[in-house]
Design a protein around this motif. Structure first.
Motif, PDB file in Angstrom:
ATOM      1  N   TRP A  63       0.806  -1.217   0.000  1.00 11.08           N
ATOM      2  CA  TRP A  63       0.000   0.000   0.000  1.00 11.08           C
ATOM      3  C   TRP A  63       0.841   1.270   0.000  1.00 11.08           C
ATOM      4  O   TRP A  63       0.368   2.335  -0.423  1.00 11.08           O
ATOM      5  CB  TRP A  63      -0.980  -0.023   1.168  1.00 11.08           C
ATOM      6  CG  TRP A  63      -2.110  -0.974   0.901  1.00 11.08           C
ATOM      7  CD1 TRP A  63      -2.324  -2.195   1.460  1.00 11.08           C
ATOM      8  CD2 TRP A  63      -3.156  -0.793  -0.063  1.00 11.08           C
ATOM      9  NE1 TRP A  63      -3.433  -2.789   0.918  1.00 11.08           N
ATOM     10  CE2 TRP A  63      -3.973  -1.951  -0.018  1.00 11.08           C
ATOM     11  CE3 TRP A  63      -3.481   0.238  -0.954  1.00 11.08           C
ATOM     12  CZ2 TRP A  63      -5.091  -2.100  -0.835  1.00 11.08           C
ATOM     13  CZ3 TRP A  63      -4.605   0.084  -1.762  1.00 11.08           C
ATOM     14  CH2 TRP A  63      -5.391  -1.065  -1.703  1.00 11.08           C
ATOM     15  N   ALA A  64       2.104   1.178   0.413  1.00 10.79           N
ATOM     16  CA  ALA A  64       2.990   2.340   0.292  1.00 10.79           C
ATOM     17  C   ALA A  64       3.167   2.724  -1.170  1.00 10.79           C
ATOM     18  O   ALA A  64       3.208   3.910  -1.519  1.00 10.79           O
ATOM     19  CB  ALA A  64       4.343   2.039   0.931  1.00 10.79           C
ATOM     20  N   GLN A  65       3.257   1.710  -2.032  1.00 14.32           N
ATOM     21  CA  GLN A  65       3.382   1.987  -3.465  1.00 14.32           C
ATOM     22  C   GLN A  65       2.077   2.519  -4.045  1.00 14.32           C
ATOM     23  O   GLN A  65       2.078   3.384  -4.916  1.00 14.32           O
ATOM     24  CB  GLN A  65       3.787   0.700  -4.189  1.00 14.32           C
ATOM     25  CG  GLN A  65       5.134   0.140  -3.756  1.00 14.32           C
ATOM     26  CD  GLN A  65       5.404  -1.205  -4.381  1.00 14.32           C
ATOM     27  OE1 GLN A  65       5.920  -1.299  -5.493  1.00 14.32           O
ATOM     28  NE2 GLN A  65       5.040  -2.276  -3.675  1.00 14.32           N
ATOM     29  N   LYS A  66       0.957   2.019  -3.550  1.00 16.80           N
ATOM     30  CA  LYS A  66      -0.351   2.420  -4.070  1.00 16.80           C
ATOM     31  C   LYS A  66      -0.769   3.809  -3.588  1.00 16.80           C
ATOM     32  O   LYS A  66      -1.366   4.593  -4.354  1.00 16.80           O
ATOM     33  CB  LYS A  66      -1.405   1.400  -3.633  1.00 16.80           C
ATOM     34  CG  LYS A  66      -1.309   0.046  -4.308  1.00 16.80           C
ATOM     35  CD  LYS A  66      -2.103   0.053  -5.602  1.00 16.80           C
ATOM     36  CE  LYS A  66      -2.103  -1.323  -6.236  1.00 16.80           C
ATOM     37  NZ  LYS A  66      -3.004  -1.387  -7.414  1.00 16.80           N
ATOM     38  N   LEU A  67      -0.494   4.102  -2.326  1.00 15.53           N
ATOM     39  CA  LEU A  67      -1.009   5.325  -1.703  1.00 15.53           C
ATOM     40  C   LEU A  67       0.047   6.410  -1.521  1.00 15.53           C
ATOM     41  O   LEU A  67      -0.283   7.513  -1.087  1.00 15.53           O
ATOM     42  CB  LEU A  67      -1.616   4.976  -0.332  1.00 15.53           C
ATOM     43  CG  LEU A  67      -2.764   3.948  -0.346  1.00 15.53           C
ATOM     44  CD1 LEU A  67      -3.240   3.674   1.079  1.00 15.53           C
ATOM     45  CD2 LEU A  67      -3.925   4.435  -1.217  1.00 15.53           C
ATOM     46  N   LYS A  87       2.427   6.777   0.699  1.00 17.81           N
ATOM     47  CA  LYS A  87       2.582   7.193   2.082  1.00 17.81           C
ATOM     48  C   LYS A  87       3.197   6.042   2.868  1.00 17.81           C
ATOM     49  O   LYS A  87       3.282   4.910   2.364  1.00 17.81           O
ATOM     50  CB  LYS A  87       1.242   7.611   2.692  1.00 17.81           C
ATOM     51  CG  LYS A  87       0.183   6.520   2.682  1.00 17.81           C
ATOM     52  CD  LYS A  87      -1.188   7.041   3.120  1.00 17.81           C
ATOM     53  CE  LYS A  87      -1.209   7.534   4.540  1.00 17.81           C
ATOM     54  NZ  LYS A  87      -2.563   7.885   5.004  1.00 17.81           N
ATOM     55  N   THR A  88       3.635   6.307   4.091  1.00 15.95           N
ATOM     56  CA  THR A  88       4.333   5.282   4.870  1.00 15.95           C
ATOM     57  C   THR A  88       3.731   5.053   6.252  1.00 15.95           C
ATOM     58  O   THR A  88       4.234   4.232   7.011  1.00 15.95           O
ATOM     59  CB  THR A  88       5.821   5.653   5.043  1.00 15.95           C
ATOM     60  OG1 THR A  88       5.923   6.951   5.653  1.00 15.95           O
ATOM     61  CG2 THR A  88       6.542   5.663   3.697  1.00 15.95           C
ATOM     62  N   ASP A  89       2.671   5.780   6.577  1.00 17.85           N
ATOM     63  CA  ASP A  89       1.981   5.576   7.851  1.00 17.85           C
ATOM     64  C   ASP A  89       0.518   5.256   7.570  1.00 17.85           C
ATOM     65  O   ASP A  89      -0.140   5.983   6.808  1.00 17.85           O
ATOM     66  CB  ASP A  89       2.077   6.820   8.742  1.00 17.85           C
ATOM     67  CG  ASP A  89       3.465   7.006   9.306  1.00 17.85           C
ATOM     68  OD1 ASP A  89       3.718   6.520  10.427  1.00 17.85           O
ATOM     69  OD2 ASP A  89       4.308   7.634   8.632  1.00 17.85           O
ATOM     70  N   PHE A  90       0.018   4.212   8.214  1.00 19.69           N
ATOM     71  CA  PHE A  90      -1.327   3.735   7.890  1.00 19.69           C
ATOM     72  C   PHE A  90      -2.093   3.361   9.150  1.00 19.69           C
ATOM     73  O   PHE A  90      -1.515   2.963  10.168  1.00 19.69           O
ATOM     74  CB  PHE A  90      -1.247   2.475   7.012  1.00 19.69           C
ATOM     75  CG  PHE A  90      -0.311   2.565   5.850  1.00 19.69           C
ATOM     76  CD1 PHE A  90      -0.741   3.080   4.631  1.00 19.69           C
ATOM     77  CD2 PHE A  90       1.011   2.145   5.975  1.00 19.69           C
ATOM     78  CE1 PHE A  90       0.129   3.148   3.549  1.00 19.69           C
ATOM     79  CE2 PHE A  90       1.883   2.220   4.901  1.00 19.69           C
ATOM     80  CZ  PHE A  90       1.440   2.732   3.686  1.00 19.69           C
ATOM     81  N   VAL A  91      -3.406   3.443   9.041  1.00 19.41           N
ATOM     82  CA  VAL A  91      -4.312   2.795   9.991  1.00 19.41           C
ATOM     83  C   VAL A  91      -4.996   1.666   9.221  1.00 19.41           C
ATOM     84  O   VAL A  91      -5.595   1.898   8.167  1.00 19.41           O
ATOM     85  CB  VAL A  91      -5.357   3.774  10.553  1.00 19.41           C
ATOM     86  CG1 VAL A  91      -6.313   3.034  11.500  1.00 19.41           C
ATOM     87  CG2 VAL A  91      -4.676   4.932  11.280  1.00 19.41           C
ATOM     88  N   ALA A  92      -4.865   0.454   9.726  1.00 21.75           N
ATOM     89  CA  ALA A  92      -5.362  -0.727   9.017  1.00 21.75           C
ATOM     90  C   ALA A  92      -6.320  -1.498   9.905  1.00 21.75           C
ATOM     91  O   ALA A  92      -6.222  -1.472  11.139  1.00 21.75           O
ATOM     92  CB  ALA A  92      -4.194  -1.625   8.609  1.00 21.75           C
TER      93      ALA A  92
END
Length: 264
Positions: free
Chosen positions: A217-221, A223-228
Motif C-alpha cells: 500500500w505504500a506503493q499504491k497510496l 505514504k508510509t503511515d497507515f491505519v489498518a
C-alpha cells in the motif's frame, strides 16, 4: 508450565486474535510444543524462554506447524511479560526464526519492529483468477511466503467467500485479501487472511501479513503511515508504519485467561 491466553490487536476481550503464551523454564521438545499448540487450538501458541543475555527466545506454533513470524503472538508475548510476569524492561528483545525482534511500549500501546516484506506485482490473469472472479480483482502480488490479491473495494473484502481448497493449492503459507479503506472510514486499507495449509482457515488478525501490506500500500497510496483493520469476524485494528526496511506494527492487548499446563 504457566500460560496466559491473550487477545491481541484489541482493547476488549473476545475480539482481535487470541494467542496462548507459555513460559518455558526447562526443555520442551519440538514435538511436545506442537502437541500443546494443537491442544490450545488457537491460531498461535507462543513459547518464551529467558536467555543468558537477557533476550527472550520466542517461537510460534499453529495447531499444525511452526511458523517463521507471527505478529499477534509477539504482541501477546510482550503483553504477558509486562503485565503478568513482572518484567520491567521498556524494550524487549526476542530471538526468533526471523532474527532479533524488538518490542517497546508507550502506555497501553505496544510497538513491534519487524522486517518489511517486499511484494512483487503479479499478473491478475493467472493464479489470482483461480481465487476470485476477474470483475472483483484490482491487483495481485507475491508477498514473501504469501500471495496477495487486491479487491475493488472494502466491501468486497468483507463479503469475500474463500475457496479454501483453491487457496491451499497455491502452496503458500497463506492468502492476503485486501482493499483500500472506504471513504470516511479513517482506514487506509482493510484485509483478511486465510492459511488452510497452516491449519487456520481464517486468521482473525495477522500482524506478519501487514509487513507485506505496508509495502504494497505504500506503493499504491504514496505514504508510509497507515491505519489498518483486519475485517474478520473478531476484527482488529493496527497502526502500521514503514521505517526504512522495518515495519512498525502497533496495537493493544488484553489477557483473558491463565493457568498451568500439567506436563508431568
Amino acid at each position: 508450565m504457566k500460560y496466559v491466553v491473550v487477545d491481541a490487536f484489541t482493547e476488549r476481550k473476545f475480539a482481535g486474535n487470541s494467542a496462548a503464551v507459555c513460559l518455558v523454564e526447562g526443555h520442551l521438545s519440538d514435538a511436545l510444543m506442537q502437541q500443546i499448540a494443537a491442544e490450545f487450538n488457537l491460531s498461535e501458541t507462543a513459547y518464551l524462554a529467558l536467555q543468558s543475555d537477557g533476550c527472550w527466545s520466542l517461537r510460534w506454533f499453529t495447531p499444525m506447524i511452526e511458523v517463521n513470524l507471527c505478529g499477534h503472538a509477539t504482541l501477546a508475548a510482550a503483553h504477558v511479560l509486562w503485565t503478568e510476569f513482572g518484567v520491567s524492561d521498556e524494550v524487549l528483545r526476542f530471538a526468533t526464526r526471523s532474527g532479533e525482534l524488538r518490542v517497546s511500549r508507550m502506555g497501553a500501546v505496544v510497538s513491534m519492529r519487524f522486517p518489511i516484506t517486499v511484494t512483487v506485482n503479479s499478473d491478475t490473469t493467472g493464479w489470482a483468477q483461480t481465487i476470485v472472479k476477474p470483475a472483483l480483482l484490482s491487483g495481485a502480488a507475491i508477498a514473501g511466503e504469501d500471495y496477495l490479491i487486491e479487491l475493488k473495494d472494502a466491501m468486497a473484502v468483507q463479503n469475500f467467500t474463500p475457496d479454501l481448497p483453491a487457496i491451499a493449492a497455491l502452496n503458500s503459507r497463506g492468502l492476503i485479501v485486501s482493499a483500500k479503506g472506504a471513504q470516511g472510514s479513517g482506514l487506509d486499507f482493510v484485509s483478511r487472511f486465510f492459511a488452510p495449509n497452516a491449519g487456520i482457515d481464517e486468521d482473525p488478525v495477522t500482524g506478519s501479513a501487514h509487513c507485506a501490506l505496508a509495502h504494497y500500500w505504500a506503493q499504491k497510496l504514496a505514504k508510509t503511515d497507515f491505519v489498518a483493520k483486519q475485517v474478520s469476524r473478531r476484527g482488529g485494528v493496527l497502526g502500521v508504519a514503514i521505517d526504512g526496511d522495518i515495519v512498525v506494527l502497533s496495537g493493544k492487548a488484553i489477557s483473558t485467561m491463565s493457568g498451568e499446563l500439567r506436563l508431568g
